[in-house]
Design an enzyme around this catalytic site. Structure first.
Site, PDB file in Angstrom:
ATOM      1  N   TRP A  88      19.115  33.169  28.281  1.00 15.66           N
ATOM      2  CA  TRP A  88      18.490  33.014  27.431  1.00 15.66           C
ATOM      3  C   TRP A  88      17.136  32.499  28.513  1.00 15.66           C
ATOM      4  O   TRP A  88      17.075  31.296  29.149  1.00 15.66           O
ATOM      5  CB  TRP A  88      18.965  31.159  27.153  1.00 15.66           C
ATOM      6  CG  TRP A  88      17.699  30.740  25.742  1.00 15.66           C
ATOM      7  CD1 TRP A  88      16.414  31.426  25.619  1.00 15.66           C
ATOM      8  CD2 TRP A  88      17.657  29.989  24.404  1.00 15.66           C
ATOM      9  NE1 TRP A  88      15.506  30.689  24.902  1.00 15.66           N
ATOM     10  CE2 TRP A  88      17.041  29.699  23.268  1.00 15.66           C
ATOM     11  CE3 TRP A  88      18.593  29.246  24.324  1.00 15.66           C
ATOM     12  CZ2 TRP A  88      16.823  29.327  22.663  1.00 15.66           C
ATOM     13  CZ3 TRP A  88      19.105  28.979  22.896  1.00 15.66           C
ATOM     14  CH2 TRP A  88      17.622  28.463  22.144  1.00 15.66           C
ATOM     15  N   LYS A 500      18.616   9.435  10.323  1.00 18.08           N
ATOM     16  CA  LYS A 500      19.963   9.576  11.236  1.00 18.08           C
ATOM     17  C   LYS A 500      21.151   9.045  10.051  1.00 18.08           C
ATOM     18  O   LYS A 500      22.028   9.283   9.841  1.00 18.08           O
ATOM     19  CB  LYS A 500      20.754   9.417  12.433  1.00 18.08           C
ATOM     20  CG  LYS A 500      19.560  10.514  13.496  1.00 18.08           C
ATOM     21  CD  LYS A 500      20.138  11.925  13.448  1.00 18.08           C
ATOM     22  CE  LYS A 500      19.216  12.853  12.768  1.00 18.08           C
ATOM     23  NZ  LYS A 500      18.372  14.113  12.776  1.00 18.08           N
TER      24      LYS A 500
END
Ligand code: F6R
Length: 623
Positions: A88, A500
């Site tokens: 990456w 969350k």
């Protein structure tokens, strides 16, 4: 979030390496490669894009079953030692030349590396002055040349001496054409695991890469170097001291292996946050006192004339933007407006040429955020995408892109992408401050030093709070409502904690600016209400303490997040969870961690599927 796999043994290894890389695909990558050693020669094949391109380059198209022999780029007889890598991009563009493995000047030494070598600029200069020639823009290639510099017939010694001169966080594996049965690997802050088989040994950045072949593993610690042969592995410390390590057996099945031994992707991803943040910030802080975002290609003229920043995003990405707003305004003194993308796009907003519009979207595909970005661009604003996904629509719709490097996030609830986005917003704030001379250089240097320490503080926080969070979750798992209160930089943390909790535990939550409580929400409080208060050190901590006292006076149960060393918060809260000390503007990236864990454990205690909450998808492409 790159991937490493190496093999040495008795079997043809090309296909084992490709299969290992496939198991590491979840980490995300933009190019891949393998090096194979046979008859004293190393052959390397690299390809940009996904593994099907690499398979095609080595003569295995995606539809052909993997065979043990053949392939245009494979030497005969088949290699039984080799290296594979998924990259990456960090240093250097996404090109075949920059893909790993990398070689030295002689072509005898090949390496694959994960992470970042921080002192690569000075090492490259020194090596160039002594005649080394480079064929890529990467920091990784330096390591091959460093090993070459120290090589005197003993690969382990060369790696050990090279390792001692590197700084940063990385793991690498090296191979030498003159040593057809040896791989040497080293670890500093990035994972590296040895898999010990019958007459063969693997070395990889994660267990899934070789789990189909062996379950016997040796974990490496920071500062250790391992010499791997078909017979096994020998570990030494950087000063050469031998290390004794017992082989452990992995008992996970394949599915658990993908989760790295954690019971869910969400928990795994929570624990990947030190890595995700380190990958996002490290190479953008090339020296002690500056941030380098020249990759954005935004001119100084534009920055001088910048009138304001508008941030558009949805959900968790919006919360990362809110943290960014505090940082940018505090450090760079540029006004920042926040907008929920689905509101902005239908509001006929006033926006124009001296505005920078930042679309934050981890997936890069959220329909509302894309529409908001397109609208701003049509009206003449410069548009920046802050995203985790290369090649996503947001990257095509924007004038410029700032990538987070959190790797693939499998859990629907965003965790590591939030902290990576927050870290990227901090980089943007510091970079704007320095580019516009808005803040004294010594203050910038101080906050940069703190930011560099954040990945390790994330690791410390996760390790230190988890048991207590679990206990707190047990006492509130049946709560019917959670309230979250915070001020200033504590407020976005509350918004994120509340999101969350509701999305994975299905318990209603509300998050409020603590100063607003007396204007209505205080009516919600009674003895059954858990109230989560973010009370980390900041110039307005006194005010937060008064709000906590108001909450306690109504009998509610206060769970506070405080900064280590603070004693006032524990005096007013029922339970206090501590996060390490840092610059107060950076506290959100630590304070959110106990809240992620709290939501996680409450949901698990209620036997809920945290990776796939009901009614939610990872990417929201509908309008
Ligand atoms: C919450 C969550 C969502 C996303 C939102 C935006 O855990 O994951 O709120 O943050 O759907 O998604 P992106 O960032 O992909 O645009």
């Amino acid at each position: 979030m790159c991937g490493i796999v190496g093999y040495v043994g008795g079997r043809p290894c090309r296909d084992l390496l490709v299969a290992g890389l496939e198991k590491l695909e979840y980490r995300g990558y933009d190019s891949a490669g393998i090096s194979l050693l046979t008859d004293g020669h190393v052959e390397t094949v690299r390809a940009v894009g996904n593994l099907s391109n690499l398979r095609a380059a080595i003569g295995l198209d995606a539809d052909t079953p993997v065979s043990a022999e053949g392939g245009v780029a494979v030497a005969t007889p088949p290699a039984t030692i080799g290296l594979g890598h998924t990259r990456w991009a960090t240093h250097g563009r996404v090109t075949e030349e920059n893909a790993h493995p990398h070689g030295d000047c002689t072509g005898h030494i090949h390496i694959v590396l994960n992470g970042i070598v921080e002192n690569h600029t000075e090492l490259r200069r020194e090596l160039s002055e002594s005649g080394h020639a480079f064929s890529s823009e990467t920091d990784a290639e330096i390591v091959a040349h460093m090993i070459e510099k120290h090589y005197d017939g003993d690969l382990t010694e060369a790696v050990r001496n090279a390792f001692a001169e590197l700084r940063g966080h990385y793991a690498f594996v090296a191979m030498h054409a003159d040593h057809p049965d040896v791989l040497v690997a080293a670890r500093q802050e990035c994972p590296l695991i040895v898999g010990v088989g019958e007459g063969e040994t693997f070395v990889a950045s994660a267990i899934p890469a070789f789990l189909a072949e062996t379950r016997d593993v040796l974990g490496l610690k920071n500062g250790e170097i391992v010499t791997v042969t078909p017979e096994g592995a020998r570990i030494v410390e950087v000063d050469g001291t031998p290390v004794e390590r017992e082989i452990e057996e992995v008992t996970w099945d394949e599915e658990a292996a993908e989760k790295g031994g954690y019971s869910t992707f969400m928990l795994k991803e929570i624990h990947e946050q030190p890595d995700a943040v380190a990958e996002t910030i490290t190479d953008r802080i090339p020296d002690a006192d500056s941030v380098d975002l020249s990759e954005l290609e935004i001119s100084q003229e534009f920055l001088n004339d910048l009138r304001r920043i508008v941030i558009v995003a949805c959900g968790t990405s919006y919360h990362a933007g809110l943290v960014g707003r505090y940082a940018i305004e505090q450090w760079a003194r540029v006004p920042v407006e926040m907008d929920i993308a689905s509101e902005y796009r239908y509001r006929d907003p006033v926006v124009g040429t001296n505005d920078l519009v930042v679309g934050i979207t981890q997936s890069g595909e959220t329909a509302d955020t894309l529409a908001a970005m397109r609208l701003a661009r049509e009206r003449g604003a410069k548009v920046m995408a802050l995203t985790n996904v290369m090649g996503s629509q947001a990257t095509r719709d924007a004038d410029t892109v700032l990538y987070t490097r959190a790797g693939l996030e499998m859990g629907v609830a965003a965790t590591k992408t939030f902290t990576a986005q927050t870290a990227a917003m901090y980089l943007l704030g510091i970079w704007l401050a320095q580019s516009r001379d808005a803040w004294p250089p010594e203050k910038i240097a101080e906050v940069i030093a703190e930011l560099k320490g954040i990945p390790s503080k994330i690791g410390t926080t996760l390790a230190s709070v988890e048991e207590r969070v679990r206990a707190i979750a047990r006492s509130h798992a049946e709560a019917r409502f959670f309230l979250y209160l915070g001020r200033n930089i504590g407020l976005p943390v509350c918004l994120e904690g509340a999101l969350k909790m509701k999305e994975i535990s299905y318990i209603p939550t509300d998050a409020y600016a603590a100063g607003e409580m007396k204007h209505g929400p205080i009516a919600l409080l009674d003895e059954s209400t858990p109230v989560v208060c973010v009370a980390t050190d900041s110039p307005i901590l006194e005010k937060v303490l008064s709000n906590i006292a108001e909450v306690r006076a109504r009998g509610a149960d206060v769970i506070a997040i405080a900064t280590e060393g603070n004693t006032q918060v524990a005096e007013v809260a029922d339970q206090t969870l501590y996060v390490p000390k840092t610059d107060w503007v950076l506290q959100p990236i630590l304070a959110v961690l106990p809240l992620q864990l709290l939501a996680y454990h409450v949901a698990r205690l209620n036997n809920l599927n945290v990776d796939q909450p009901r009614n939610l998808a990872k990417t929201v492409t509908v309008e």
